[in-house]
Scaffold this active site. Structure first.
Site, PDB file in Angstrom:
ATOM      1  N   HIS A 121      45.655  44.055  34.267  1.00 23.77           N
ATOM      2  CA  HIS A 121      45.447  44.611  35.604  1.00 23.77           C
ATOM      3  C   HIS A 121      46.519  45.669  35.825  1.00 23.77           C
ATOM      4  CE1 HIS A 121      45.440  44.672  40.026  1.00 23.77           C
ATOM      5  NE2 HIS A 121      44.254  44.072  40.001  1.00 23.77           N
ATOM      6  N   ASP A 170      51.147  37.107  34.077  1.00 26.47           N
ATOM      7  CA  ASP A 170      50.355  37.376  35.272  1.00 26.47           C
ATOM      8  C   ASP A 170      49.392  36.208  35.449  1.00 26.47           C
ATOM      9  OD1 ASP A 170      48.404  38.130  37.080  1.00 26.47           O
ATOM     10  OD2 ASP A 170      47.997  40.076  36.168  1.00 26.47           O
ATOM     11  N   GLN A 174      44.753  35.153  37.929  1.00 22.83           N
ATOM     12  CA  GLN A 174      43.414  34.623  37.669  1.00 22.83           C
ATOM     13  C   GLN A 174      43.422  33.250  37.007  1.00 22.83           C
ATOM     14  OE1 GLN A 174      40.779  36.034  38.814  1.00 22.83           O
ATOM     15  NE2 GLN A 174      41.628  38.008  39.421  1.00 22.83           N
ATOM     16  N   CYS A 193      40.606  47.585  38.806  1.00 29.22           N
ATOM     17  CA  CYS A 193      42.038  47.863  38.582  1.00 29.22           C
ATOM     18  C   CYS A 193      42.405  47.687  37.115  1.00 29.22           C
ATOM     19  CB  CYS A 193      42.919  46.975  39.449  1.00 29.22           C
ATOM     20  SG  CYS A 193      42.691  47.244  41.224  1.00 29.22           S
ATOM     21  N   LYS A 231      43.902  34.108  46.034  1.00 31.48           N
ATOM     22  CA  LYS A 231      42.900  33.831  45.003  1.00 31.48           C
ATOM     23  C   LYS A 231      42.727  32.333  44.762  1.00 31.48           C
ATOM     24  CE  LYS A 231      43.811  38.212  42.621  1.00 31.48           C
ATOM     25  NZ  LYS A 231      42.576  38.940  42.988  1.00 31.48           N
TER      26      LYS A 231
END
Length: 408
Positions: A121, A198, A201, A362, A224
């Protein structure tokens, strides 16, 4: 897993869009919020609203207890060694930028290497571009396999003794790929590098244990994972956080201020300048309670089953291309339909009450690797059902028919 019982807890799902019952398939962008989270934020504002770490009055004490209790809840959720390893941020983007702006300058010199992947991302790509530019370090990419996965052999070849930072997404927001971060962390550490992950997700969908994964930094976003927008967190190894300088100044991050110099509070407060996101932290703690009551393993199994069902259902549609691996993927399917632009696909789906994401997500370098300008993406969460997938498939067939007639 009682899906209907879960759905009842999400007020937003019980509405019609363009005359059709809403099918929300954009949870990778932001998840919907259960009533318990909404009520927790409402209750804070109605009963406890005050600034933290300042007033000695009752409201200030209750607000501080709620805020620091939320920090302890996040630490427990990630199996961090202690709450001092959790820094509240505005989200994953803020957390990754903090590492790139505060930690990176202390270790990077000209000729050093930062290793990432083409599937990142922009939030885990641009901060490292800037860190490389400022320091003279070299930005290197682990190549992708044809199915959008990465091989550990390629990681071994890319990471060298010049590598100081390896930063990868746990789960691709486009491909659904689940990266082997534990093994990547081991490779990074053997070369003397730190691992940054990261987790935007991954955190909503699977159990995360930062100690078992042996991570140095881990970033997440509350919105999220059924929490409010504007709140996230950075987990950092204690020794690394203690060596970092703050990048925002003022408010409760200070210890002592003179006319010409100042000193900072201990971690994590030195990184939380100004009035923090108190209500967001309260809502994030409530979201964690909600997810853990259902069970992260249960959520993971449900979404994998949905992803497999959706992959097979959509693969049967003539002219539809799915991107990413068929196996070992999280609950999302990214696709293109014939030569129809993804924005047009999403517009027709919306007319049927089906909400999906369309665009470059993104991830413009990844779009170029896929040789497309944009894609459509359907992403699933704990409140989605096979019937939602069936509605998506039926609406895609209507989209094909609509544009077939328009072109014909």
């Amino acid at each position: 897993m009682n899906i209907q019982g879960i759905r009842e807890q999400f007020p937003i799902l019980h509405q019609e869009i363009n005359g059709h019952p809403l099918v929300y398939l954009d949870s990778a962008a932001t998840s919907q919020k259960p009533r318990s989270v909404i009520e927790a934020v409402k209750r804070y504002y109605e009963l406890d609203n005050a600034n933290v770490h300042r007033g000695v009055h009752t409201l200030g004490s209750r607000a501080t207890d709620a805020y620091e209790g939320a920090r302890a809840r996040v630490a427990e959720f990630l199996n961090a060694a202690g709450p001092e390893q959790i820094v509240f941020t505005r989200g994953t983007t803020g957390a990754l930028n903090l590492v790139a702006s505060s930690y990176a300058p202390s270790v990077l010199q000209e000729g050093d290497e930062i290793v990432i992947t083409p599937m990142e991302h922009h939030s885990n790509l641009i901060p490292w571009q800037q860190a490389a530019r400022r320091s003279g370090a070299v930005l290197k990419y682990i190549p992708l396999q044809p199915d959008g996965t990465i091989s550990l052999e390629d990681v071994e070849r890319t990471v060298t003794d010049k590598t100081k930072i390896v930063s990868v997404t746990y789960v691709s927001n486009v491909l659904g790929t689940i990266n082997p971060v534990k093994e990547i962390a081991a490779i990074a550490h053997r070369s003397g590098a730190v691992i940054v992950v990261d987790g935007a997700q991954s955190t909503p969908h699977m159990r995360i244990d930062v100690q078992d994964l042996d991570l140095d930094f881990y970033a997440l976003s509350g919105h999220k994972m059924c929490g409010p927008t504007g709140i996230g967190a950075l987990y950092g190894r204690k020794s690394l956080l203690e060596a970092m300088e703050p990048v925002e100044f003022g408010g409760e991050m200070i210890d002592h201020v003179d006319l010409y110099e100042s000193t900072w509070k201990e971690i994590p407060w030195r990184f939380e300048g100004g009035t923090p996101i108190i209500a967001g932290a309260v809502g994030l703690a409530a979201a964690i309670d909600f997810l853990e009551e259902i069970g992260l393993d249960t959520i993971d199994a449900h979404e994998r089953q949905l992803a497999s069902y959706a992959y097979d259902k959509l693969s049967a549609i003539d002219g539809l291309t799915i991107y990413g691996p068929k196996q070992n993927r999280v609950g999302l399917v990214t696709f293109n339909l014939d030569d129809i632009h993804p924005h047009d696909v999403a517009t027709v789906l919306d007319s049927e009450g089906v909400a999906v994401r369309a665009g470059h997500h993104c991830c413009q370098p990844l779009m170029r690797w896929l040789d497309v300008t944009a894609t459509a993406r359907a992403s699933f969460y704990l409140y989605n059902t096979e019937e939602d997938v069936d509605r998506l498939a039926a609406s895609l067939l209507k989209t094909k028919e609509f544009f077939g007639h328009a072109i014909g």
